[in-house]
Design an enzyme around this catalytic site. Structure first.
Site, PDB file in Angstrom:
ATOM      1  N   GLU A   1       4.990  -1.771  -7.022  1.00 23.10           N
ATOM      2  CA  GLU A   1       3.962  -1.431  -6.025  1.00 23.10           C
ATOM      3  C   GLU A   1       4.304  -0.179  -5.213  1.00 23.10           C
ATOM      4  O   GLU A   1       3.870  -0.038  -4.075  1.00 23.10           O
ATOM      5  CB  GLU A   1       3.748  -2.621  -5.074  1.00 23.10           C
ATOM      6  CG  GLU A   1       3.359  -3.917  -5.752  1.00 23.10           C
ATOM      7  CD  GLU A   1       1.931  -3.929  -6.292  1.00 23.10           C
ATOM      8  OE1 GLU A   1       1.348  -2.856  -6.499  1.00 23.10           O
ATOM      9  OE2 GLU A   1       1.420  -5.037  -6.505  1.00 23.10           O
TER      10      GLU A   1
ATOM     11  N   HIS B   1       4.622  -6.478   1.975  1.00 23.87           N
ATOM     12  CA  HIS B   1       3.576  -7.114   1.157  1.00 23.87           C
ATOM     13  C   HIS B   1       4.055  -8.509   0.782  1.00 23.87           C
ATOM     14  O   HIS B   1       5.163  -8.677   0.265  1.00 23.87           O
ATOM     15  CB  HIS B   1       3.305  -6.290  -0.104  1.00 23.87           C
ATOM     16  CG  HIS B   1       2.591  -7.063  -1.172  1.00 23.87           C
ATOM     17  ND1 HIS B   1       1.379  -7.694  -0.974  1.00 23.87           N
ATOM     18  CD2 HIS B   1       2.928  -7.336  -2.470  1.00 23.87           C
ATOM     19  CE1 HIS B   1       1.005  -8.305  -2.076  1.00 23.87           C
ATOM     20  NE2 HIS B   1       1.939  -8.114  -3.006  1.00 23.87           N
TER      21      HIS B   1
ATOM     22  N   HIS C   1       2.723 -12.759  -0.556  1.00 28.99           N
ATOM     23  CA  HIS C   1       1.685 -13.613  -1.134  1.00 28.99           C
ATOM     24  C   HIS C   1       1.577 -14.866  -0.270  1.00 28.99           C
ATOM     25  O   HIS C   1       1.325 -15.951  -0.804  1.00 28.99           O
ATOM     26  CB  HIS C   1       2.026 -14.017  -2.566  1.00 28.99           C
ATOM     27  CG  HIS C   1       2.127 -12.881  -3.542  1.00 28.99           C
ATOM     28  ND1 HIS C   1       2.507 -13.049  -4.847  1.00 28.99           N
ATOM     29  CD2 HIS C   1       1.869 -11.554  -3.398  1.00 28.99           C
ATOM     30  CE1 HIS C   1       2.498 -11.871  -5.474  1.00 28.99           C
ATOM     31  NE2 HIS C   1       2.122 -10.945  -4.601  1.00 28.99           N
TER      32      HIS C   1
ATOM     33  N   TYR D   1      -2.441 -13.037  20.402  1.00 28.50           N
ATOM     34  CA  TYR D   1      -1.339 -12.427  19.654  1.00 28.50           C
ATOM     35  C   TYR D   1      -1.814 -11.814  18.345  1.00 28.50           C
ATOM     36  O   TYR D   1      -1.288 -10.799  17.893  1.00 28.50           O
ATOM     37  CB  TYR D   1      -0.220 -13.455  19.419  1.00 28.50           C
ATOM     38  CG  TYR D   1       1.150 -12.836  19.620  1.00 28.50           C
ATOM     39  CD1 TYR D   1       1.443 -12.176  20.806  1.00 28.50           C
ATOM     40  CD2 TYR D   1       2.110 -12.878  18.635  1.00 28.50           C
ATOM     41  CE1 TYR D   1       2.680 -11.573  20.993  1.00 28.50           C
ATOM     42  CE2 TYR D   1       3.348 -12.279  18.816  1.00 28.50           C
ATOM     43  CZ  TYR D   1       3.623 -11.629  19.998  1.00 28.50           C
ATOM     44  OH  TYR D   1       4.837 -11.023  20.180  1.00 28.50           O
TER      45      TYR D   1
ATOM     46  N   HIS E   1      -5.049 -11.267  -4.073  1.00 30.88           N
ATOM     47  CA  HIS E   1      -3.638 -10.937  -4.282  1.00 30.88           C
ATOM     48  C   HIS E   1      -2.804 -11.281  -3.052  1.00 30.88           C
ATOM     49  O   HIS E   1      -1.947 -12.165  -3.121  1.00 30.88           O
ATOM     50  CB  HIS E   1      -3.543  -9.454  -4.664  1.00 30.88           C
ATOM     51  CG  HIS E   1      -2.169  -8.976  -4.981  1.00 30.88           C
ATOM     52  ND1 HIS E   1      -1.932  -7.776  -5.611  1.00 30.88           N
ATOM     53  CD2 HIS E   1      -0.944  -9.505  -4.738  1.00 30.88           C
ATOM     54  CE1 HIS E   1      -0.630  -7.604  -5.758  1.00 30.88           C
ATOM     55  NE2 HIS E   1      -0.010  -8.646  -5.238  1.00 30.88           N
TER      56      HIS E   1
END
Ligand SMILES: O=C(O)[C@@H](O)C(=O)COP(=O)(O)O
Ligand SMILES: [Zn+2]
Length: 211
Positions: A73, A92, A94, A119, A160
């Site tokens: 990525e 990144h 999942h 927040y 994703h």
């Protein structure tokens, strides 16, 4: 921060995310901006078991310099770090609930996570764009990710997962954690009668103070 300290912090925060279930298996990747290049988690590495000496190092032109082969990525991280010069790191994941929202959000639109708590507004901001689906590692995603990152410090990759930037690695990790919790809350409270979100004036006030 020295490169050695940045490597050590990447190992520590990767392990912390993994140990608390924000990342499983070899999912997710992290990049950190250096004075003269970038650090990136190696492809197929487990965030919970990173080796500081084997973390990928890329030059200012994003070419691989040393360490293991970088995450597939690279284009994703490059798009965000180029769009946001103030960002020092990109995370990144999942993580389950943010990824669930990424499966519900309109591709090319904004995800619907209401501003339920201060927040979330303080850490993520007003907008959470959802970039249309691309195969993981597909360089074709770069323009769409760049455009979304110009508009917001966090974004979702459709079907994703989340991508979050921060001024420092610690900031990016904290914001990614907050996004996951906000997504969980949003799904938990979806459709519940009487649900109250912060109003526009309250959101504006938070962004004036902390945005
Ligand atoms: O979902 C994917 O395949 C990637 O976005 C990912 O999370 C892990 O890929 P690597 O960083 O190349 O291991
Ligand atoms: Zn991924």
């Amino acid at each position: 921060m020295s490169e050695a300290a940045a490597r050590a912090q990447l190992v520590e925060l990767g392990r912390s995310l993994f140990d608390r279930g924000y990342s499983v298996g070899t999912a997710g990747n992290i990049s950190v901006r250096l004075a003269d290049g970038y650090l990136m988690t190696p492809t197929n590495s487990c965030l919970g078991r990173l080796d500081a000496a084997r973390i990928s190092r890329l030059g200012p032109d994003w070419a691989h310099q040393s360490g293991d082969k970088p995450s597939k990525e690279v284009f994703l991280h490059r798009a965000v770090l180029q769009a946001r010069p103030e960002a020092g790191a990109v995370v990144h994941l999942h993580s389950t609930h943010a990824t669930a929202i990424a499966c519900l959000a309109p591709e090319g639109g904004d995800a619907e996570i209401p501003p339920l708590t201060p927040y979330f507004v303080m850490r993520i901001g007003r907008r959470l764009p959802c970039v249309p689906y691309y195969r993981p590692g597909d360089a074709a995603m770069e323009p769409a990710v760049h455009a979304a990152a110009l508009a917001a410090k966090a974004l979702l990759l459709a079907n994703h997962g989340p991508v979050v930037s921060g001024a420092t690695l610690a900031d990016a990790v904290h914001a990614a954690e907050e996004l996951e919790e906000a997504a969980r809350l949003a799904l938990l409270l979806r459709g519940v009668p009487g649900l109250r979100a912060l109003n526009a004036a309250q959101v504006d006030d938070l962004l004036r103070q902390f945005g």
